[in-house]
Design an enzyme around this catalytic site. Structure first.
Site, PDB file in Angstrom:
ATOM      1  N   HIS A  85       0.808  -1.222   0.000  1.00  0.00           N
ATOM      2  CA  HIS A  85       0.000   0.000   0.000  1.00  0.00           C
ATOM      3  C   HIS A  85       0.845   1.277   0.000  1.00  0.00           C
ATOM      4  O   HIS A  85       0.301   2.368  -0.060  1.00  0.00           O
ATOM      5  CB  HIS A  85      -0.925   0.026   1.216  1.00  0.00           C
ATOM      6  CG  HIS A  85      -2.030  -0.987   1.149  1.00  0.00           C
ATOM      7  ND1 HIS A  85      -2.943  -1.025   0.121  1.00  0.00           N
ATOM      8  CD2 HIS A  85      -2.360  -2.012   1.971  1.00  0.00           C
ATOM      9  CE1 HIS A  85      -3.796  -2.024   0.311  1.00  0.00           C
ATOM     10  NE2 HIS A  85      -3.461  -2.650   1.427  1.00  0.00           N
TER      11      HIS A  85
ATOM     12  N   GLU B 220      -6.546 -12.237   6.327  1.00  0.00           N
ATOM     13  CA  GLU B 220      -7.314 -10.990   6.377  1.00  0.00           C
ATOM     14  C   GLU B 220      -8.602 -11.080   5.567  1.00  0.00           C
ATOM     15  O   GLU B 220      -9.134 -10.059   5.132  1.00  0.00           O
ATOM     16  CB  GLU B 220      -6.452  -9.788   5.956  1.00  0.00           C
ATOM     17  CG  GLU B 220      -5.615  -9.976   4.701  1.00  0.00           C
ATOM     18  CD  GLU B 220      -4.680  -8.798   4.419  1.00  0.00           C
ATOM     19  OE1 GLU B 220      -4.788  -7.748   5.067  1.00  0.00           O
ATOM     20  OE2 GLU B 220      -3.853  -8.936   3.509  1.00  0.00           O
TER      21      GLU B 220
ATOM     22  N   ASP C 287      -8.657  -5.170   6.409  1.00  0.00           N
ATOM     23  CA  ASP C 287      -9.240  -5.999   5.354  1.00  0.00           C
ATOM     24  C   ASP C 287     -10.163  -7.060   5.943  1.00  0.00           C
ATOM     25  O   ASP C 287     -11.174  -7.419   5.322  1.00  0.00           O
ATOM     26  CB  ASP C 287      -8.136  -6.647   4.518  1.00  0.00           C
ATOM     27  CG  ASP C 287      -7.600  -5.685   3.474  1.00  0.00           C
ATOM     28  OD1 ASP C 287      -8.421  -5.033   2.808  1.00  0.00           O
ATOM     29  OD2 ASP C 287      -6.378  -5.554   3.346  1.00  0.00           O
TER      30      ASP C 287
HETATM   31  C1  3PY Z   1      -5.071  -4.587   7.139  1.00  0.00           C
HETATM   32  O1  3PY Z   1      -5.480  -4.092   8.200  1.00  0.00           O
HETATM   33  O2  3PY Z   1      -5.806  -5.052   6.269  1.00  0.00           O
HETATM   34  C2  3PY Z   1      -3.643  -4.603   6.877  1.00  0.00           C
HETATM   35  O3  3PY Z   1      -3.237  -5.128   5.856  1.00  0.00           O
HETATM   36  C3  3PY Z   1      -2.749  -3.968   7.866  1.00  0.00           C
HETATM   37  O4  3PY Z   1      -1.636  -3.431   7.281  1.00  0.00           O
HETATM   38 MG    MG Z   2      -4.659  -5.686   4.455  1.00  0.00          MG
END
Ligand code: 3PY
Ligand code: MG
Length: 249
Positions: A46, A146, A172
């Site tokens: 990111h 995630e 996520d």
């Molecule tokens: C998320 O919170 O999705 C992450 O990838 C943290 O960096």
């Molecule tokens: Mg993430």
């Protein structure tokens, strides 16, 4: 031997704390590298890094005791090899949704016989003459859980040989579950991941926005703990200055 303080701490059952960088600013890397944290997470996924700024950031952090770990942009063989050839001592792989995807990450990060990493790179001789003899045991591999799918399969992902850390991306995860961050459902999924990874004998990690939250997660048993970012620190500093001076944005 190659040193990896974050991995040593995790293997000793202690939490390793780190900060993340999402902008390739080498002066910030210098400050972060001397902050005493166990690792710096360099965010290729990111962040605004390109290949040059990623290398420069690793070059700044690498000579200190703080470990440069790259969150790669995706789970690709050459991308992972490139981050490690630049000198990263660990990778964090986003969106790993199955044991097969975790196996692919381990394969890319390890030289044969454990994996298929290709040997080469102009920097690796700087770390040790016998770098490739020690890299497999010294490089940290974290895979990110995630999504709902990954939570459902976390036991099998955590059992993949060579996965050092199951790392939760809370943001996520909340999107995938369709619930608020911090809601009961969100928290239950986080604890489920922690417990299932522990049952499989694998450490867990999590991204936290603040050091207070990082401490709370370490108390729960998380071992690779992100405690803040340069972006978050800049934003909270701006907010504090605005509030103090009554400046409206
Ligand atoms: C998320 O919170 O999705 C992450 O990838 C943290 O960096
Ligand atoms: Mg993430």
């Amino acid at each position: 031997m190659l040193k990896n303080r974050a991995l040593e701490k995790i293997r000793a059952g202690q939490p390793a704390f780190g900060l993340s960088m999402s902008m390739g600013e080498s002066v910030v890397a210098e400050w972060f590298a001397r902050s005493g944290f166990d690792f710096i997470w360099i965010d290729e996924q990111h962040g605004t890094f390109n290949r040059d700024s990623l290398l420069r950031t690793i070059q700044v952090i690498g000579p200190t005791d703080t470990v440069p770990i790259v969150r790669v942009g995706s789970n690709e063989f050459f991308r992972i090899g490139r981050a490690l050839d630049a000198g990263a001592m660990g990778i964090i792989v986003p969106m790993v949704n199955s044991a097969e995807e975790a196996e692919a990450a381990v394969h890319a990060a390890n030289y044969p016989p454990r994996g298929g990493r290709s040997r080469g790179g102009a920097r690796l001789g700087l770390f040790a003459e016998d770098y490739s003899d020690h890299a497999n045991e010294s490089i940290l591999v974290a895979v990110m859980v995630e999504t709902k799918q990954a939570v459902d399969r976390v036991a099998e992902i955590a059992r993949v040989d060579g996965v050092d850390v199951i790392f939760i991306g809370p943001g996520d995860l909340s999107l995938s579950l369709g619930c608020e961050m911090g809601s009961k459902e969100h928290e239950a999924a986080i604890i489920e991941v922690l417990e299932k990874a522990r049952d499989a004998g694998t450490a867990s990690g999590i991204a936290c926005p603040t050091p207070e939250e990082a401490l709370r997660r370490a108390d729960q048993g998380f071992k690779l703990v992100h405690a803040g970012s340069e972006y978050g620190m800049i934003m909270s500093g701006i907010e504090h200055a605005r509030e103090t001076l009554g400046i409206e944005g």
